[in-house]
Design a protein around this motif. Structure first.
Motif, PDB file in Angstrom:
ATOM      1  N   ASN A 476       0.843  -1.191   0.000  1.00 17.09           N
ATOM      2  CA  ASN A 476       0.000   0.000   0.000  1.00 17.09           C
ATOM      3  C   ASN A 476       0.888   1.255   0.000  1.00 17.09           C
ATOM      4  OD1 ASN A 476      -1.481   2.256   0.786  1.00 17.09           O
ATOM      5  ND2 ASN A 476      -2.765   1.115   2.218  1.00 17.09           N
ATOM      6  N   PRO A 477       0.808   2.078  -1.062  1.00 14.81           N
ATOM      7  CA  PRO A 477       1.712   3.234  -1.137  1.00 14.81           C
ATOM      8  C   PRO A 477       1.514   4.229   0.001  1.00 14.81           C
ATOM      9  CG  PRO A 477       0.034   3.315  -2.867  1.00 14.81           C
ATOM     10  CD  PRO A 477      -0.072   1.971  -2.223  1.00 14.81           C
ATOM     11  N   TYR A 478       0.304   4.244   0.600  1.00 13.06           N
ATOM     12  CA  TYR A 478       0.042   5.169   1.698  1.00 13.06           C
ATOM     13  C   TYR A 478       0.706   4.699   2.992  1.00 13.06           C
ATOM     14  CZ  TYR A 478      -3.382   7.237  -1.411  1.00 13.06           C
ATOM     15  OH  TYR A 478      -3.988   7.841  -2.465  1.00 13.06           O
ATOM     16  N   VAL A 479       1.124   3.456   3.006  1.00 14.48           N
ATOM     17  CA  VAL A 479       1.865   2.920   4.139  1.00 14.48           C
ATOM     18  C   VAL A 479       3.350   2.916   3.800  1.00 14.48           C
ATOM     19  CG1 VAL A 479       2.278   0.872   5.554  1.00 14.48           C
ATOM     20  CG2 VAL A 479      -0.062   1.492   4.914  1.00 14.48           C
ATOM     21  N   LEU A 480       3.658   2.436   2.604  1.00 17.07           N
ATOM     22  CA  LEU A 480       5.055   2.297   2.191  1.00 17.07           C
ATOM     23  C   LEU A 480       5.779   3.646   2.178  1.00 17.07           C
ATOM     24  CD1 LEU A 480       7.333   0.537   1.114  1.00 17.07           C
ATOM     25  CD2 LEU A 480       6.369   0.772  -1.182  1.00 17.07           C
ATOM     26  N   GLY A 481       5.132   4.680   1.645  1.00 14.36           N
ATOM     27  CA  GLY A 481       5.766   6.006   1.551  1.00 14.36           C
ATOM     28  C   GLY A 481       6.214   6.512   2.922  1.00 14.36           C
ATOM     29  N   PRO A 482       5.284   6.647   3.872  1.00 18.63           N
ATOM     30  CA  PRO A 482       5.677   7.121   5.206  1.00 18.63           C
ATOM     31  C   PRO A 482       6.720   6.208   5.878  1.00 18.63           C
ATOM     32  CG  PRO A 482       3.291   7.197   4.952  1.00 18.63           C
ATOM     33  CD  PRO A 482       3.827   6.538   3.722  1.00 18.63           C
ATOM     34  N   GLN A 483       6.608   4.895   5.647  1.00 22.97           N
ATOM     35  CA  GLN A 483       7.566   3.993   6.279  1.00 22.97           C
ATOM     36  C   GLN A 483       8.958   4.153   5.671  1.00 22.97           C
ATOM     37  OE1 GLN A 483       7.535   1.914   8.868  1.00 22.97           O
ATOM     38  NE2 GLN A 483       5.443   2.482   9.455  1.00 22.97           N
ATOM     39  N   LEU A 484       9.028   4.396   4.360  1.00 18.42           N
ATOM     40  CA  LEU A 484      10.328   4.627   3.738  1.00 18.42           C
ATOM     41  C   LEU A 484      10.930   5.939   4.243  1.00 18.42           C
ATOM     42  CD1 LEU A 484       9.651   3.470   0.077  1.00 18.42           C
ATOM     43  CD2 LEU A 484      11.214   2.404   1.721  1.00 18.42           C
ATOM     44  N   ALA A 485      10.072   6.917   4.490  1.00 19.18           N
ATOM     45  CA  ALA A 485      10.557   8.179   5.053  1.00 19.18           C
ATOM     46  C   ALA A 485      11.170   7.921   6.433  1.00 19.18           C
ATOM     47  CB  ALA A 485       9.405   9.185   5.144  1.00 19.18           C
ATOM     48  N   CYS A 486      10.502   7.109   7.255  1.00 18.04           N
ATOM     49  CA  CYS A 486      11.042   6.766   8.578  1.00 18.04           C
ATOM     50  C   CYS A 486      12.384   6.062   8.436  1.00 18.04           C
ATOM     51  CB  CYS A 486      10.088   5.848   9.344  1.00 18.04           C
ATOM     52  SG  CYS A 486       8.558   6.642   9.832  1.00 18.04           S
ATOM     53  N   ALA A 487      12.429   5.103   7.508  1.00 20.66           N
ATOM     54  CA  ALA A 487      13.663   4.346   7.314  1.00 20.66           C
ATOM     55  C   ALA A 487      14.784   5.285   6.892  1.00 20.66           C
ATOM     56  CB  ALA A 487      13.448   3.254   6.267  1.00 20.66           C
ATOM     57  N   ALA A 488      14.484   6.211   5.965  1.00 21.63           N
ATOM     58  CA  ALA A 488      15.514   7.132   5.482  1.00 21.63           C
ATOM     59  C   ALA A 488      15.968   8.064   6.596  1.00 21.63           C
ATOM     60  CB  ALA A 488      14.977   7.937   4.296  1.00 21.63           C
ATOM     61  N   ALA A 489      15.046   8.449   7.483  1.00 22.66           N
ATOM     62  CA  ALA A 489      15.422   9.319   8.600  1.00 22.66           C
ATOM     63  C   ALA A 489      16.334   8.568   9.574  1.00 22.66           C
ATOM     64  CB  ALA A 489      14.171   9.818   9.311  1.00 22.66           C
ATOM     65  N   GLU A 490      16.208   7.237   9.618  1.00 18.14           N
ATOM     66  CA  GLU A 490      17.061   6.440  10.517  1.00 18.14           C
ATOM     67  C   GLU A 490      18.463   6.245   9.925  1.00 18.14           C
ATOM     68  OE1 GLU A 490      13.101   4.308  12.212  1.00 18.14           O
ATOM     69  OE2 GLU A 490      14.453   3.082  10.993  1.00 18.14           O
ATOM     70  N   ALA A 491      18.512   6.069   8.606  1.00 17.82           N
ATOM     71  CA  ALA A 491      19.784   5.962   7.891  1.00 17.82           C
ATOM     72  C   ALA A 491      19.454   6.041   6.413  1.00 17.82           C
ATOM     73  CB  ALA A 491      20.453   4.620   8.201  1.00 17.82           C
ATOM     74  N   PRO A 492      20.284   6.735   5.617  1.00 16.05           N
ATOM     75  CA  PRO A 492      19.953   6.898   4.197  1.00 16.05           C
ATOM     76  C   PRO A 492      19.626   5.565   3.538  1.00 16.05           C
ATOM     77  CG  PRO A 492      21.945   8.096   4.767  1.00 16.05           C
ATOM     78  CD  PRO A 492      21.547   7.342   5.982  1.00 16.05           C
ATOM     79  N   LEU A 493      18.641   5.601   2.652  1.00 14.89           N
ATOM     80  CA  LEU A 493      18.258   4.382   1.930  1.00 14.89           C
ATOM     81  C   LEU A 493      19.287   4.100   0.844  1.00 14.89           C
ATOM     82  CD1 LEU A 493      14.465   5.126   1.443  1.00 14.89           C
ATOM     83  CD2 LEU A 493      15.414   3.228   2.772  1.00 14.89           C
ATOM     84  N   THR A 494      19.655   2.857   0.702  1.00 14.11           N
ATOM     85  CA  THR A 494      20.590   2.489  -0.360  1.00 14.11           C
ATOM     86  C   THR A 494      19.861   1.633  -1.387  1.00 14.11           C
ATOM     87  OG1 THR A 494      21.199   0.438   0.725  1.00 14.11           O
ATOM     88  CG2 THR A 494      22.463   2.395   1.326  1.00 14.11           C
ATOM     89  N   VAL A 495      20.518   1.413  -2.506  1.00 17.07           N
ATOM     90  CA  VAL A 495      19.926   0.578  -3.551  1.00 17.07           C
ATOM     91  C   VAL A 495      19.607  -0.799  -2.984  1.00 17.07           C
ATOM     92  CG1 VAL A 495      20.319  -0.488  -5.802  1.00 17.07           C
ATOM     93  CG2 VAL A 495      21.131   1.839  -5.359  1.00 17.07           C
TER      94      VAL A 495
END
Ligand SMILES: [Zn+2]
Ligand SMILES: [Zn+2]
Length: 805
Positions: A476-495
């Motif tokens: 669900n993009p409405y869940v995935l988007g905010p969760q990816l933002a949280c993940a990126a705030a914890e440490a940059p997202l990598t490939v």
């Protein structure tokens, strides 16, 4: 004559507890049935008692641990416990999906504690959906008195001063997904040692993680796995999940943690035998019928605005009244009886009516019945438990708060007033019945609801293999988007991270870059803001609206944004714990509704207009004159007016306009289309088509919880004789959450089973023209008009005859 009246009379309340004859639970059922001219029991299932099958301790369980369990009276594990423990010890992710009280804790405690003893640096993380359950587990683990484990709860209540000690020294941390999301993962640097050495993650009661909440938790677990890997925990923790019995637990658990999971489902624990009866309250005599027998008992007046007593056309005796009678009869027969009722108000109605009829038969006997609802103090609960165990109290009507609050097993009879929503809850409630060596009685009393109707006519859905699955949709993009933002705030997202979060991660990351939330650099995607993203795991369709008593400023409760227009429009009658309020104003900007206490002589019913457009089709089945689709849709709805209806008669007093904004919902829907020719050939006249589709839609929504754990309030629907996007008569059923929650997807995947059950529920209902047990819906925005019960059966026949099995 009631069986209560057969109790020897003549003792007053002053002579203390009235002695009552004690009937065997089996005899009780016979007595209960005899009173009715038409047998209300649709099925009796004897669930035999079972001796447990023990297994030897796995070899790797150290002596110290065996001794610790022996001190607690556990001399050997049951076979399913040993089996799951072995898998987990082999580092295979495992879900134990067995019955209530089958001892799932031992299955994860064994590998976890044995590992902590073998490796003095290893750590374990335990997740429970509630703080209370985590506290229970803490007591259990601490009670084993294994010195080096130092178990500790880490949640919002943990004093600051203790937190650092726990991070540094505890090797068995008990917490909840919210704390993991808001506290532990954002503060991962402080947890680096714990995460590096993390060997097991225990997820208790994992069936709770369903729908949007479950989809969020799925990503929180992926974030946890990611941080473990970042701190050098290359093997990653092994997940041990405990679930109520459900359909396909391995697939659901796998979707939750994002890794393959093995399921252990064969329950080897002992259990008491129980006679389980399915009970359908009798149809009420048609109005004006000369043969109408007088009501057996004085009519009671539960308020029709009670959520359990909706003011649809009542054609059956209400489940509340029926349960009250059964409770009274149980008490009169000296049988310790517990009635589970879905609402507090309902529990009180049941207790009051049972007391009244008992007192009519034997003055003073009513005092042996009590009502129980959540929110009691610990001492009050203990007193109630004692009174029941000692027999001073014989009958109790309770909300399912009892499931969590009071330790009561070994009652003689359990009455379940209305299907509690899931098989797990049903068996949990029925499991309260049965003392060792004694056969107990459980009765499911069907409510006016299509799912209840279906279940009492299809015992295999209760006693056969489970089909109801826990669904979630991490994509669900409405869940995935905010969760990816949280993940990126914890440490940059990598490939490398993209794969971890699922197939659609790349697009969602790009959308976040576009929206200015993330910045792309050669080393990955970075969170651009100073503050962390605010993401609520339990967020439901917009910010919740607070309900505030205007005179006192007291916060009565909250209503999710999605329902607020329906429930909190100006003039709405709002019930809070059985007390009636009327809404003065609804301020959508501040998210606040002001109310005042008032008990008007009417109930209110919001009407809405909804339109739906198809955005895209994900998958479809072309079945000749019938089409079945899954896809994205835009739903636009507006609450435009409300009716006031007289409580006593249901008569419409007036319809008042409302001025509320429209709302948009982009979500996932399942829909089917039929050609007009196929409908005509099946005998559905053109004038009947709208009502036939509408009735099929209502029942379909009502039956979906059979296949996917959800509430009918999680789902919406729309039907039309001609839809501009499909150019055909169409029934849509959609997830009521932005981006979808997995319910429509499950309906699509199990369409034949779902629509067969829907058809049967309608067809088997004994009413004439449709009732709340089949095609009427308590949440209809059209006032249940038009509806055609026979037309709905024909519509579903056409679909089922064409759909490939
Ligand atoms: Zn009906
Ligand atoms: Zn409707």
């Amino acid at each position: 004559m009631t069986s209560a009246a057969s109790v020897s009379a003549g003792r007053g309340p002053e002579s203390g507890p009235v002695p009552v004859p004690v009937a065997a639970p089996g005899d009780l059922l016979r007595r209960l049935r005899q009173r009715h001219p038409v047998d209300p029991v649709t099925h009796v299932q004897r669930v035999p008692s079972r001796a447990g099958t023990p297994a030897p301790w796995p070899q790797w369980v150290p002596e110290e641990l065996r001794t610790a369990y022996a001190r607690r009276g556990v001399t050997a594990p049951w076979r399913h416990q040993a089996e799951a423990a072995e898998l987990a010890h082999d580092r295979r992710h495992v879900v134990v999906a067995t019955g209530t009280a089958s001892g799932k804790s031992l299955a994860y405690q064994l590998p976890a504690l044995a590992t902590l003893l073998a490796d003095p640096r290893a750590t374990v993380l335990y997740l429970a959906p509630t703080k209370a359950l985590a506290a229970d587990q803490l007591r259990a683990v601490a009670g084993l008195e294994i010195e080096s484990v130092r178990p500790a709860c880490y949640d919002g209540d943990t004093p600051r001063a203790e937190r650092e000690w726990i991070r540094r020294h505890s090797r068995f941390v008990l917490t909840n997904p919210d704390m993991l999301h808001h506290g532990i993962l954002p503060g991962h640097t402080q947890w680096s040692g714990f995460l590096r050495r993390l060997r097991y993650v225990v997820i208790d009661e994992c069936h709770v993680y369903r729908g949007v909440f479950g989809s969020h938790v799925a990503h929180v677990l992926r974030r946890l796995r990611r941080q473990c890997a970042r701190y050098g925990n290359s093997a990653g923790p092994t997940f041990v999940l405990a679930s109520a019995t459900s359909g396909d637990p391995a697939a659901t658990a796998g979707r939750l943690i994002g890794l393959p999971v093995t399921a252990v489902t064969e329950d080897a624990s002992p259990r008491a035998g129980v006679t389980f009866a399915l009970w359908e309250p009798p149809l009420l005599p048609a109005e004006g019928s000369a043969a109408a027998p007088a009501p057996r008992r004085a009519p009671d007046t539960p308020r029709p605005t009670d959520p359990e007593v909706l003011d649809l056309t009542q054609v059956r005796r209400s489940a509340l009244r029926e349960t009250a009678d059964l409770l009274a009869d149980g008490v009169a027969a000296g049988v310790r009886t517990l009635a589970f009722v879905r609402s507090r108000r309902g529990a009180e109605v049941v207790a009051t009516n049972a007391r009244r009829s008992l007192d009519e038969a034997v003055p003073g006997l009513g005092a042996r019945v009590a009502a129980y609802r959540g929110g009691y103090l610990h001492e009050e609960r203990r007193a109630l438990e004692r009174a029941l165990l000692q027999g001073d109290l014989l009958g109790l009507a309770s909300t399912n708060a009892l499931e969590l609050g009071v330790d009561l097993v070994g009652l003689d009879a359990v009455l379940i007033c209305g299907y509690p929503g899931t098989r797990a809850s049903l068996w949990q409630q029925a499991g309260r019945a049965g003392r060792s060596g004694q056969e107990a009685l459980a009765v499911l009393v069907a409510r006016d609801d299509p799912l209840d109707t279906y279940l009492v006519h299809h015992p295999e859905a209760i006693f056969g293999a489970p089909v109801e699955a826990t669904v979630l949709d991490p994509a669900n993009p409405y869940v995935l988007g905010p969760q990816l933002a949280c993940a990126a705030a914890e440490a940059p997202l990598t490939v490398a991270d993209l794969e971890l979060f699922g197939d659609s991660t790349k697009e969602t990351v790009e959308a976040l870059v576009e929206a200015g939330a993330l910045r792309q650099r050669p080393t990955g995607w970075y969170w651009r803001h100073r503050e962390r993203p605010q993401v609520d795991l339990r967020g439901e369709g917009g910010a919740p609206v607070c309900v505030v008593e205007a005179a006192t400023g007291r916060l009565l409760g909250t209503v999710d944004g999605g329902s607020s227009h329906f429930l909190l429009h100006p003039g709405a009658v709002y019930l809070h714990q059985g007390v009636s309020y009327v809404v003065d104003t609804l301020d959508l900007e501040d998210g606040c509704a002001l109310v005042h206490p008032e008990e008007p002589d009417w109930s209110t019913h919001a009407r809405d207009v909804t339109s739906l457009s198809v955005v895209s089709v994900r998958s479809y089945v072309d079945a000749g004159p019938v089409g079945l689709f899954l896809g994205e849709v835009d739903v636009t709805s507006q609450v435009v007016s409300y009716q006031r209806r007289r409580l006593s008669t249901g008569e419409v007093i007036d319809t008042r306009p409302l001025d509320l904004p429209t709302r948009e919902l982009r979500t996932v829907a399942v829909w089917f289309t039929l050609s007009p020719e196929s409908l005509a050939a099946a005998g559905v006249e053109p004038a009947e088509v709208p009502g036939a589709l509408h009735a099929a839609e209502h029942a379909g929504i009502g039956l979906l919880p059979l296949l996917a754990t959800c509430d009918r309030w999680d789902i919406g629907g729309l039907s039309t004789a001609m839809h501009p996007d499909t150019e055909a008569p169409t029934v849509f059923v959609y997830d009521g959450h932005p981006g979808g929650a997995g319910f429509a997807e499950r309906a699509y995947g199990t369409a034949a089973a779902w629509l067969t059950a829907t058809r049967d529920a309608i067809n088997e209902c004994g009413c004439e023209t449709g009732c709340p047990s089949c095609v009427q819906s308590p949440k209809c925005g059209n006032g249940n008009n038009p509806l055609s019960k026979p037309g709905a059966v024909r519509v579903l026949d056409v679909v089922l005859n064409n759909l490939p099995r």
